[in-house]
Design an enzyme around this catalytic site. Structure first.
Site, short mmCIF file in Angstrom:
data_model
loop_
_atom_site.label_atom_id
_atom_site.label_comp_id
_atom_site.label_asym_id
_atom_site.label_seq_id
_atom_site.Cartn_x
_atom_site.Cartn_y
_atom_site.Cartn_z
N ARG A 170 0.79 -1.23 0.00
CA ARG A 170 0.00 0.00 0.00
C ARG A 170 0.82 1.28 0.00
O ARG A 170 0.34 2.31 -0.45
CB ARG A 170 -0.91 0.02 1.24
CG ARG A 170 -1.78 -1.23 1.40
CD ARG A 170 -3.18 -1.02 0.95
NE ARG A 170 -3.91 -2.28 0.90
CZ ARG A 170 -4.70 -2.74 1.88
NH1 ARG A 170 -4.86 -2.02 2.97
NH2 ARG A 170 -5.32 -3.89 1.74
N ASP B 106 8.92 -3.16 -15.18
CA ASP B 106 7.99 -3.96 -15.99
C ASP B 106 7.02 -3.08 -16.77
O ASP B 106 6.46 -2.13 -16.24
CB ASP B 106 7.15 -4.86 -15.08
CG ASP B 106 7.78 -6.23 -14.91
OD1 ASP B 106 8.65 -6.58 -15.72
OD2 ASP B 106 7.39 -6.93 -13.97
N GLY C 245 3.17 -9.98 -17.60
CA GLY C 245 1.70 -10.00 -17.54
C GLY C 245 1.10 -11.08 -18.39
O GLY C 245 1.75 -12.05 -18.72
N HIS D 291 9.00 -11.52 -21.36
CA HIS D 291 8.47 -12.86 -21.09
C HIS D 291 7.87 -13.36 -22.40
O HIS D 291 7.09 -12.65 -23.04
CB HIS D 291 7.36 -12.81 -20.06
CG HIS D 291 7.80 -12.55 -18.65
ND1 HIS D 291 8.34 -11.37 -18.25
CD2 HIS D 291 7.74 -13.35 -17.56
CE1 HIS D 291 8.61 -11.45 -16.95
NE2 HIS D 291 8.26 -12.63 -16.50
N GLU E 109 6.04 -18.78 -22.34
CA GLU E 109 5.71 -19.35 -21.03
C GLU E 109 4.25 -19.77 -21.04
O GLU E 109 3.95 -20.95 -20.95
CB GLU E 109 5.97 -18.30 -19.92
CG GLU E 109 5.60 -18.77 -18.52
CD GLU E 109 5.66 -17.64 -17.48
OE1 GLU E 109 5.64 -16.45 -17.86
OE2 GLU E 109 5.71 -17.96 -16.28
N ASP F 128 12.42 -16.75 -10.83
CA ASP F 128 11.16 -16.06 -11.14
C ASP F 128 10.53 -15.42 -9.88
O ASP F 128 10.63 -14.20 -9.72
CB ASP F 128 10.18 -17.01 -11.82
CG ASP F 128 9.26 -16.31 -12.81
OD1 ASP F 128 9.44 -15.10 -13.03
OD2 ASP F 128 8.37 -16.98 -13.38
ZN LIG Z 1 8.81 -13.70 -14.68
#
Ligand SMILES: [Zn+2]
Length: 333
Positions: free
Chosen positions: A71, A135, A167, A194, A197, A275
């Site tokens: 938060r 990211d 994502g 990414h 996957e 990861d």
């Molecule tokens: Zn990852």
């Protein structure tokens, strides 16, 4: 010296680990408690049970649930310090960690304030160098993703060295993010994505050929396209493999079926990573031991993977040379 002790003794690098997925469970439980807790998660055991996944979308849902408890700036400083202490305890001395300001937009913190809080926590731990990969989230509209890349580029003095595409891969292919990756490069950032996957080999090809990503996270399903495997070998595109993560999310049905051995034998640039270690009940040493036990990697093979991580990292060449030497010296000790 048994294998796990030997791996523990070596200075290691991680190139694919998410900061918010690296919070030790005790620390995450403390954050939960600080913010009123969740009646369905009354203790650490219940928190552990939360992190067993049916599939990749279920993992993403748990990721989002956890983020709801992050938060304020102090939460991010606290979690960054706790993660860094955990890395240091495992003799992980160099980390390029993903973090996701977009997933923290509910906090109201600016990207700069969030990054400063993370850096404050990381700086409390001496002995592990942590650089940050900001990211870009795949379900963001492109203008928002562009803004994230530009904000990340302004934070290079806080150790932000790249952007990473993450994502929901299964619903958002990489190609539309080509302008974001080009902009990030123009602003001096490195790039990783990414791919392969939760989606098939086409996502890896898109990340390599269209995004021109500097590294690929996972690339597990590249094995389904022999031409793509040849391309990855030829280009020596560094792959950030995370076998136990793939097992936990169901991306592979078993560790035996993970393509890591095939990639290694065909000369692809393989690195080994965790990861989200506490969320996947893994450690970096555990990943190395699994490769030995399940895929017959020798100590020499495992050492090659550690050197590969240094080669594929975004540190200065002089630092690479120094760390290669330190690694060899530790391996001979
Ligand atoms: Zn990852």
């Amino acid at each position: 010296m048994d294998l796990a002790t030997w791996i523990d003794s070596l200075p290691k690098s991680e190139l694919h680990v998410h900061l918010e997925g690296s919070i030790p469970l005790w620390a995450l439980f403390e954050i939960l408690t600080r913010h009123g807790g969740d009646p369905e998660v009354p203790d650490l055991q219940a928190l552990e049970r939360r992190f067993a996944y049916r599939d990749f979308p279920h993992f993403l849902a748990m990721w989002t649930w956890k983020h709801g408890f992050l938060r304020d700036a102090e939460d991010f400083a606290f979690l960054a310090e706790a993660a860094a202490r955990e890395w240091l305890a495992q003799n992980i001395t160099y980390v390029e960690a993903h973090y996701s300001p977009t997933d923290a937009s509910h906090t109201g913190l600016s990207v700069g304030d969030l990054t400063r809080a993370v850096r404050r926590g990381l700086d409390r731990v001496v002995g592990v160098e942590v650089r940050l990969i900001c990211d870009v989230v795949r379900d963001s509209p492109i203008p928002r993703a562009l803004r994230t890349a530009e904000e990340a580029a302004e934070l290079q003095d806080l150790g932000v060295v790249g952007i990473g595409l993450g994502g929901p891969e299964h619903s958002h292919p990489p190609e539309p993010f080509a302008p974001v990756f080009a902009r990030a490069r123009a602003l001096g950032l490195h790039t990783t994505a990414h791919a392969g996957e939760a989606a098939g080999p086409e996502s890896v090809r898109g990340a390599v050929e269209v995004l021109q990503a500097g590294r690929i996270g996972h690339a597990t399903r590249a094995i389904e396209d022999p031409g793509l495997v040849e391309l990855l070998a030829r280009e020596q595109t560094p792959l950030e493999l995370c076998p136990i993560s793939n097992l936990r999310t169901g991306a592979v049905p078993s560790l035996e079926s993970h393509p890591v051995r095939t990639y290694f034998e065909r000369g692809l640039k393989v690195t080994l990573n965790t990861d989200d270690p506490p969320m996947f009940n893994t450690t970096l040493t555990g990943e190395f031991v699994a490769l030995h036990e399940v895929h017959g990697f020798t100590r020499e093979d495992l050492l090659t993977l550690l050197h590969n991580a240094l080669d594929a990292s975004w540190m200065r060449d002089s630092d690479k040379t120094r760390r290669h030497l330190e690694l060899d010296q530790a391996a001979r000790a």
